[in-house]
Motif scaffolding. Structure first.
Motif, mmCIF file in Angstrom:
data_model
loop_
_atom_site.group_PDB
_atom_site.id
_atom_site.type_symbol
_atom_site.label_atom_id
_atom_site.label_comp_id
_atom_site.label_asym_id
_atom_site.label_seq_id
_atom_site.Cartn_x
_atom_site.Cartn_y
_atom_site.Cartn_z
ATOM 1 N N ILE A 19 0.847 -1.189 0.000
ATOM 2 C CA ILE A 19 0.000 0.000 0.000
ATOM 3 C C ILE A 19 0.886 1.244 0.000
ATOM 4 O O ILE A 19 1.804 1.362 0.797
ATOM 5 C CB ILE A 19 -0.936 0.035 1.222
ATOM 6 C CG1 ILE A 19 -1.948 -1.096 1.137
ATOM 7 C CG2 ILE A 19 -1.643 1.380 1.321
ATOM 8 C CD1 ILE A 19 -2.854 -1.180 2.340
ATOM 9 N N LYS A 20 0.590 2.157 -0.906
ATOM 10 C CA LYS A 20 1.290 3.440 -0.988
ATOM 11 C C LYS A 20 0.242 4.550 -0.934
ATOM 12 O O LYS A 20 -0.869 4.389 -1.425
ATOM 13 C CB LYS A 20 2.090 3.557 -2.286
ATOM 14 C CG LYS A 20 3.083 2.435 -2.503
ATOM 15 C CD LYS A 20 4.159 2.420 -1.452
ATOM 16 C CE LYS A 20 5.114 1.267 -1.709
ATOM 17 N NZ LYS A 20 5.961 0.951 -0.624
ATOM 18 N N GLU A 21 0.622 5.669 -0.361
ATOM 19 C CA GLU A 21 -0.305 6.781 -0.231
ATOM 20 C C GLU A 21 -0.023 7.804 -1.323
ATOM 21 O O GLU A 21 1.139 8.082 -1.646
ATOM 22 C CB GLU A 21 -0.161 7.426 1.147
ATOM 23 C CG GLU A 21 -1.326 8.323 1.479
ATOM 24 C CD GLU A 21 -1.377 8.696 2.941
ATOM 25 O OE1 GLU A 21 -1.651 9.871 3.211
ATOM 26 O OE2 GLU A 21 -1.148 7.819 3.787
ATOM 27 N N PHE A 22 -1.096 8.343 -1.904
ATOM 28 C CA PHE A 22 -0.986 9.377 -2.926
ATOM 29 C C PHE A 22 -2.058 10.411 -2.649
ATOM 30 O O PHE A 22 -3.255 10.084 -2.711
ATOM 31 C CB PHE A 22 -1.161 8.779 -4.327
ATOM 32 C CG PHE A 22 -1.030 9.784 -5.433
ATOM 33 C CD1 PHE A 22 0.222 10.222 -5.834
ATOM 34 C CD2 PHE A 22 -2.148 10.289 -6.061
ATOM 35 C CE1 PHE A 22 0.344 11.145 -6.858
ATOM 36 C CE2 PHE A 22 -2.032 11.215 -7.077
ATOM 37 C CZ PHE A 22 -0.783 11.647 -7.484
ATOM 38 N N GLU A 23 -1.647 11.613 -2.306
ATOM 39 C CA GLU A 23 -2.561 12.724 -2.030
ATOM 40 C C GLU A 23 -3.649 12.345 -1.025
ATOM 41 O O GLU A 23 -4.834 12.604 -1.235
ATOM 42 C CB GLU A 23 -3.163 13.257 -3.322
ATOM 43 C CG GLU A 23 -2.129 13.863 -4.252
ATOM 44 C CD GLU A 23 -2.735 14.433 -5.517
ATOM 45 O OE1 GLU A 23 -3.976 14.382 -5.678
ATOM 46 O OE2 GLU A 23 -1.962 14.917 -6.343
ATOM 47 N N GLY A 24 -3.257 11.684 0.044
ATOM 48 C CA GLY A 24 -4.181 11.360 1.130
ATOM 49 C C GLY A 24 -4.982 10.090 0.951
ATOM 50 O O GLY A 24 -5.700 9.685 1.853
ATOM 51 N N GLU A 25 -4.894 9.434 -0.189
ATOM 52 C CA GLU A 25 -5.609 8.176 -0.412
ATOM 53 C C GLU A 25 -4.586 7.046 -0.555
ATOM 54 O O GLU A 25 -3.466 7.265 -0.989
ATOM 55 C CB GLU A 25 -6.471 8.240 -1.673
ATOM 56 C CG GLU A 25 -7.697 9.111 -1.522
ATOM 57 C CD GLU A 25 -8.604 8.989 -2.731
ATOM 58 O OE1 GLU A 25 -9.455 8.089 -2.734
ATOM 59 O OE2 GLU A 25 -8.428 9.786 -3.663
ATOM 60 N N LYS A 26 -5.008 5.831 -0.214
ATOM 61 C CA LYS A 26 -4.118 4.676 -0.273
ATOM 62 C C LYS A 26 -4.413 3.857 -1.523
ATOM 63 O O LYS A 26 -5.569 3.574 -1.828
ATOM 64 C CB LYS A 26 -4.295 3.812 0.974
ATOM 65 C CG LYS A 26 -3.882 4.521 2.246
ATOM 66 C CD LYS A 26 -4.126 3.645 3.454
ATOM 67 C CE LYS A 26 -3.722 4.356 4.723
ATOM 68 N NZ LYS A 26 -3.971 3.535 5.905
ATOM 69 N N TYR A 27 -3.328 3.458 -2.207
ATOM 70 C CA TYR A 27 -3.430 2.678 -3.438
ATOM 71 C C TYR A 27 -2.446 1.511 -3.377
ATOM 72 O O TYR A 27 -1.416 1.594 -2.729
ATOM 73 C CB TYR A 27 -3.112 3.541 -4.663
ATOM 74 C CG TYR A 27 -4.100 4.662 -4.865
ATOM 75 C CD1 TYR A 27 -5.263 4.456 -5.593
ATOM 76 C CD2 TYR A 27 -3.885 5.915 -4.309
ATOM 77 C CE1 TYR A 27 -6.182 5.472 -5.773
ATOM 78 C CE2 TYR A 27 -4.798 6.937 -4.482
ATOM 79 C CZ TYR A 27 -5.937 6.717 -5.215
ATOM 80 O OH TYR A 27 -6.840 7.711 -5.377
ATOM 81 N N CYS A 28 -2.777 0.442 -4.083
ATOM 82 C CA CYS A 28 -1.876 -0.708 -4.183
ATOM 83 C C CYS A 28 -0.827 -0.380 -5.242
ATOM 84 O O CYS A 28 -1.170 0.033 -6.352
ATOM 85 C CB CYS A 28 -2.648 -1.963 -4.584
ATOM 86 S SG CYS A 28 -1.593 -3.418 -4.749
ATOM 87 N N SER A 29 0.436 -0.571 -4.900
ATOM 88 C CA SER A 29 1.510 -0.279 -5.845
ATOM 89 C C SER A 29 1.695 -1.398 -6.869
ATOM 90 O O SER A 29 2.449 -1.243 -7.818
ATOM 91 C CB SER A 29 2.819 -0.052 -5.091
ATOM 92 O OG SER A 29 3.192 -1.226 -4.399
#
Length: 91
Positions: A36-46
């Motif tokens: 899990i990586k965070e981008f602009e306050g939301e979490k996404y699967c890398s």
């Protein structure tokens, strides 16, 4: 966000897009995964752009926080097709 987390990701009107692929936020079952990586306050699967689909048929094969399940006899479940291919190769 650090550049190494989701390199090349950008926010568009359709959502977050990385290398031309729309990314969906992680689901609750993903919490605790190292991918899990965070981008602009939301979490996404890398690793996978649509994490909800990976959990639809059972456990996500990319999940780092889930252990292999044991069957009733205490053995790890093995896909019979993969087991036969490994046996044919001599593993």
């Amino acid at each position: 966000m650090s550049a190494a987390e989701l390199q090349g990701a950008e926010r568009t009107p359709q959502g977050v897009v990385m290398k031309g692929i729309p990314m969906e936020p992680v689901v609750e079952k993903c919490e605790g995964c190292e991918r899990i990586k965070e981008f602009e306050g939301e979490k996404y699967c890398s690793t996978y752009p649509q994490p909800e689909k990976k959990w639809k048929l059972g456990v996500c094969n990319f999940a780092t926080h889930v252990q292999a399940q044991l069957d009733k006899s205490g053995k790890v479940k093995v896909n019979p097709l993969k087991a036969s291919k490994r046996a044919a190769r001599g593993r």
